[in-house]
Design a protein around this motif. Structure first.
Motif, PDB file in Angstrom:
ATOM      1  N   PHE A   1       1.249  -0.820   0.481  1.00  0.00           N
ATOM      2  CA  PHE A   1      -0.425   0.003  -0.039  1.00  0.00           C
ATOM      3  C   PHE A   1       0.795   1.303   0.053  1.00  0.00           C
ATOM      4  CE2 PHE A   1       0.579  -2.092   4.245  1.00  0.00           C
ATOM      5  CZ  PHE A   1       1.005  -0.815   4.766  1.00  0.00           C
ATOM      6  N   ALA A   2       0.474   2.394  -0.402  1.00  0.00           N
ATOM      7  CA  ALA A   2       0.837   3.453  -0.284  1.00  0.00           C
ATOM      8  C   ALA A   2       0.947   4.354   1.398  1.00  0.00           C
ATOM      9  CB  ALA A   2       0.283   4.398  -1.698  1.00  0.00           C
ATOM     10  N   TYR A   3       1.400   5.281   1.804  1.00  0.00           N
ATOM     11  CA  TYR A   3       1.541   5.202   2.994  1.00  0.00           C
ATOM     12  C   TYR A   3       1.817   7.160   3.032  1.00  0.00           C
ATOM     13  CZ  TYR A   3       3.451   6.298   7.889  1.00  0.00           C
ATOM     14  OH  TYR A   3       3.646   6.261   9.105  1.00  0.00           O
ATOM     15  N   THR A   4       1.106   7.476   3.631  1.00  0.00           N
ATOM     16  CA  THR A   4       1.264   8.927   3.979  1.00  0.00           C
ATOM     17  C   THR A   4       1.130   9.091   5.658  1.00  0.00           C
ATOM     18  OG1 THR A   4       1.001  11.139   3.395  1.00  0.00           O
ATOM     19  CG2 THR A   4      -1.088   9.615   3.081  1.00  0.00           C
ATOM     20  N   ARG A   5       1.630  10.535   6.116  1.00  0.00           N
ATOM     21  CA  ARG A   5       2.097   9.996   7.256  1.00  0.00           C
ATOM     22  C   ARG A   5       1.506  11.843   7.736  1.00  0.00           C
ATOM     23  NH1 ARG A   5       6.144   8.926  12.101  1.00  0.00           N
ATOM     24  NH2 ARG A   5       5.101   8.740  13.652  1.00  0.00           N
ATOM     25  N   PRO A   6       0.139  12.795   7.337  1.00  0.00           N
ATOM     26  CA  PRO A   6       0.181  13.950   7.280  1.00  0.00           C
ATOM     27  C   PRO A   6       0.745  14.806   8.567  1.00  0.00           C
ATOM     28  CG  PRO A   6      -1.667  12.989   6.480  1.00  0.00           C
ATOM     29  CD  PRO A   6      -0.685  11.918   7.260  1.00  0.00           C
ATOM     30  N   ASP A   7       1.216  16.421   8.227  1.00  0.00           N
ATOM     31  CA  ASP A   7       1.326  17.470   9.785  1.00  0.00           C
ATOM     32  C   ASP A   7      -0.543  17.485  10.158  1.00  0.00           C
ATOM     33  OD1 ASP A   7       3.870  16.402  10.664  1.00  0.00           O
ATOM     34  OD2 ASP A   7       4.585  18.044   8.453  1.00  0.00           O
TER      35      ASP A   7
ATOM     36  N   GLU B   1      -4.896  17.969   5.994  1.00  0.00           N
ATOM     37  CA  GLU B   1      -4.772  17.458   4.825  1.00  0.00           C
ATOM     38  C   GLU B   1      -5.053  15.742   5.100  1.00  0.00           C
ATOM     39  OE1 GLU B   1      -2.687  18.069   2.728  1.00  0.00           O
ATOM     40  OE2 GLU B   1      -1.287  16.108   1.964  1.00  0.00           O
TER      41      GLU B   1
ATOM     42  N   LYS C   1       0.721  11.105  14.097  1.00  0.00           N
ATOM     43  CA  LYS C   1       1.920  13.518  13.986  1.00  0.00           C
ATOM     44  C   LYS C   1       0.560  13.868  14.315  1.00  0.00           C
ATOM     45  CE  LYS C   1       5.845  12.967  10.958  1.00  0.00           C
ATOM     46  NZ  LYS C   1       5.918  13.483   9.848  1.00  0.00           N
TER      47      LYS C   1
ATOM     48  N   GLU D   1       9.637  12.377   4.440  1.00  0.00           N
ATOM     49  CA  GLU D   1       8.348  13.628   3.945  1.00  0.00           C
ATOM     50  C   GLU D   1       7.422  14.224   4.782  1.00  0.00           C
ATOM     51  OE1 GLU D   1       9.274  16.066   0.248  1.00  0.00           O
ATOM     52  OE2 GLU D   1      10.874  15.301   0.547  1.00  0.00           O
ATOM     53  N   ALA D   2       7.255  15.063   5.364  1.00  0.00           N
ATOM     54  CA  ALA D   2       5.520  15.288   5.991  1.00  0.00           C
ATOM     55  C   ALA D   2       4.263  14.407   5.746  1.00  0.00           C
ATOM     56  CB  ALA D   2       5.974  16.307   6.965  1.00  0.00           C
ATOM     57  N   THR D   3       4.361  15.642   4.534  1.00  0.00           N
ATOM     58  CA  THR D   3       2.956  14.761   3.770  1.00  0.00           C
ATOM     59  C   THR D   3       3.341  14.201   2.745  1.00  0.00           C
ATOM     60  OG1 THR D   3       2.664  16.601   2.572  1.00  0.00           O
ATOM     61  CG2 THR D   3       1.625  16.852   5.082  1.00  0.00           C
ATOM     62  N   ALA D   4       4.516  13.449   2.314  1.00  0.00           N
ATOM     63  CA  ALA D   4       4.833  13.228   0.784  1.00  0.00           C
ATOM     64  C   ALA D   4       3.378  11.671   0.993  1.00  0.00           C
ATOM     65  CB  ALA D   4       6.296  12.494   1.270  1.00  0.00           C
ATOM     66  N   VAL D   5       3.479  11.040  -0.448  1.00  0.00           N
ATOM     67  CA  VAL D   5       2.847  10.144   0.248  1.00  0.00           C
ATOM     68  C   VAL D   5       3.366   8.797  -0.899  1.00  0.00           C
ATOM     69  CG1 VAL D   5       1.127   8.472  -0.572  1.00  0.00           C
ATOM     70  CG2 VAL D   5       0.430  10.613  -0.280  1.00  0.00           C
ATOM     71  N   ILE D   6       4.216   8.060   0.134  1.00  0.00           N
ATOM     72  CA  ILE D   6       5.182   7.312  -0.367  1.00  0.00           C
ATOM     73  C   ILE D   6       4.219   5.624  -1.093  1.00  0.00           C
ATOM     74  CG2 ILE D   6       6.782   5.133   0.687  1.00  0.00           C
ATOM     75  CD1 ILE D   6       6.805   6.555   2.926  1.00  0.00           C
ATOM     76  N   LYS D   7       4.587   5.565  -2.801  1.00  0.00           N
ATOM     77  CA  LYS D   7       4.064   4.819  -3.319  1.00  0.00           C
ATOM     78  C   LYS D   7       4.406   3.354  -2.541  1.00  0.00           C
ATOM     79  CE  LYS D   7       3.817   7.899  -7.666  1.00  0.00           C
ATOM     80  NZ  LYS D   7       5.504   8.289  -8.269  1.00  0.00           N
TER      81      LYS D   7
ATOM     82  N   PRO E   1       6.361   0.556   3.314  1.00  0.00           N
ATOM     83  CA  PRO E   1       5.835   0.858   3.754  1.00  0.00           C
ATOM     84  C   PRO E   1       5.284  -0.392   4.187  1.00  0.00           C
ATOM     85  CG  PRO E   1       5.828   2.725   1.831  1.00  0.00           C
ATOM     86  CD  PRO E   1       6.415   1.249   1.846  1.00  0.00           C
TER      87      PRO E   1
END
Lengths: 325, 203
Positions: free
Chosen positions: A5-11, A15, A53, B41-47, B69
């Motif tokens: 899966f893609a992953y993101t951890r917004p501040d 977002e 976060k 990075e903070a709001t980067a989306v890792i593919k 991830p």
């Protein structure tokens, strides 16, 4: 290994909400239920959006009126051990202390606990069941010893797995939700969804909604609350049956009553019949017995869960007797 | 290694350190060979197909490594860093054999993404060693014969260590609750409880 899966951890919360708007995005708070579901293939995720976060969503604060605001990321351990929750919102401290194991309480969050997915083994297993978009409920005619007595609408027979949800319900908690278009606050008893309304949803949350806080109003004067959980073994497990109570008395008579059952229905199950049986009454053995009978009167046991009827009856009696002033 | 030195700080190379360094080297080679690797990075989306560089602080040592991830903390600890005391058991948050301390609190490493463990202080069983000597909880488990097959032992010890860091003088009930998230298939519980009580006195 988990599927990709893609992953993101917004501040920021904004977002996070935006990221959740993309296709098959899943919210990660503590992650314990999410990772279990992904591993079991209950659902898939193209993207995991972690809110871990967002420190503003963590912690317990007193409101000016004597209530509490609990951030969604507050761990179950922090809820269980908070002195004010123990003293003034006892049902919630009891319930949080009964959730899963120490490790899961240390990682799991209060928001995640009320949003967790059901434990029905057909839903968790490789069955294309109703709740997963299929056309059959396998529990109806299958192994259903851990399934519900109430609220199935003959559709889906899950029980709601949360211990904290019934406790929050007797305490008249409110759930704050942030979504793409607006923020809203709903009473917790309209947060959960019955199979009759939508068999594929457990809560009213939309795909990009996030529970941000759980708000406890100031407790009515003299209120006593409790949560008791029965499981198949002494160590950790989900509830076979549970009961949350919040009662206030005027002299010896019940002046405020909330009775909510867990392990009973697809949502935390408020027993109005039991509440009516005790309102304005002294908790004599006779009244307690009537309330217990009323609580299970409309139960619809399946082939293998009939034992839950006397179990709930006994539990209602036991817990009401403890409340007697 | 001198007795008063902490592990990984001495000049000599232990077998454990050697293994760890070999693993880290393999990761570094992989890093050089991967196109498109990015810093988190903070709001980067890792593919899903991308790997990302993260820093993990494990047993007071920083590890910079490339992860997907979807990798759990358990997978990274065992398979990428070679810290094999942490055991792979049910991989569904039920058995406790993968218990590690995260900021001094016991958690299941199988239920945590490595991505989520950035900036947190992670302690595995290897981190309880005092040089080449056993720490007090490990020693108590040995002396009280608190295992049979030993598979759950490192998880039990980490749960006990977490309990004692929070509650240095636990009651028997607190001890029982403290390891209630750790299954022992051999049923060594009475010995485990005794070991933790002994460790509490020794610490």
């Amino acid at each position: 290994m988990l599927p990709n899966f893609a992953y993101t951890r917004p501040d920021t919360l904004k977002e996070a909400v935006k990221q959740l708007g993309s296709e098959e995005a899943r919210l990660h708070a503590g992650g314990t239920d999410l990772l279990g579901c992904l591993r079991d293939g209950v659902f898939s995720a193209q993207k995991v959006v972690s809110i871990s976060k967002l420190d503003a969503l963590r912690g317990i604060t007193k409101t000016s009126k004597g209530g509490l605001e609990i951030g969604t990321l507050t761990t179950i351990t922090a809820v269980a051990e908070h002195p004010l929750i123990q003293s003034d919102f006892t049902a919630l401290a009891n319930a949080a202390g009964e959730v899963a194991s120490p490790q899961l309480r240390n990682q799991g969050t209060l928001g995640g606990n009320i949003c967790q997915k059901p434990r029905c083994w057909y839903y968790r297993g490789e069955f294309d069941c109703l709740r997963k978009g299929g056309d059959t409920c396998y529990a109806a005619e299958g192994e259903n010893q851990y399934h519900c007595l109430f609220g199935s609408d003959d559709t889906c027979f899950i029980v709601h797995p949360s211990d904290t949800a019934p406790a929050l319900t007797v305490l008249d908690a409110q759930v704050r939700i942030a979504g793409r278009w607006r923020k809203k606050t709903v009473p917790i008893d309209s947060f959960f969804v019955l199979p009759a309304d939508d068999v594929q949803k457990e809560t009213i949350l939309g795909a990009d909604d996030i529970v941000t806080e759980i708000v406890l109003p100031p407790p009515p004067a003299g209120i006593k609350s409790s949560y008791c959980k029965v499981r198949a073994r002494r160590s950790w497990d989900f509830a076979l049956a549970g009961i949350a109570l919040a009662l206030a008395f005027n002299d010896a008579k019940v002046a405020h009553a909330r009775v909510v059952l867990s392990g009973a229905a697809p949502i935390p199950w408020r027993s109005m019949a039991a509440e009516e049986a005790i309102m304005g009454q002294e908790l004599t053995p006779d009244i307690i017995s009537k309330a217990a009978t009323a609580a299970v009167k409309d139960a619809e046991p399946l082939a293998q869960n009939g034992y839950k009827v006397p179990l709930f009856k006994g539990l209602v009696e036991q817990e009401l007797a403890k409340m007697k002033v | 290694m001198a007795k008063n030195k902490k592990p990984h700080r001495g000049k000599g190379v232990t077998r454990r350190e050697f293994m760890t360094n070999v693993s880290a080297g393999a990761v570094a080679v992989a890093a050089a060979g991967t196109l498109g690797a990015k810093d988190a990075e903070a709001t980067a989306v890792i593919k899903p197909e991308d790997m990302v560089t993260i820093d993990l602080q494990i047993n007071q040592r920083r590890h910079r490594l490339l992860v997907e991830p979807r990798w759990s903390l358990l997978f990274v600890i065992r398979e990428k860093l070679g810290l094999t005391a942490t055991k792979f058991g049910c991989e569904r948050g039920e058995c406790g054999s993968c218990t590690v301390l995260v900021n001094d609190v016991p958690l299941y490493a199988c239920m945590m993404l490595a991505m989520e463990a950035q900036d947190l202080k992670i302690t595995t069983l290897e981190g309880l060693m005092q040089g080449e000597a056993l720490g007090p909880v490990q020693k108590a488990f040995l002396e009280q014969d608190a295992y049979q097959c030993g598979y759950c032992t490192s998880g039990q010890i980490m749960a006990a260590e977490g309990l004692l860091r929070k509650q240095p003088h636990p009651s028997i009930e607190e001890i029982q609750t403290g390891v209630s998230g750790n299954l022992c298939r051999c049923g060594a519980y009475p010995h485990i409880f005794k070991a933790i009580a002994q460790a509490a006195k020794a610490r």
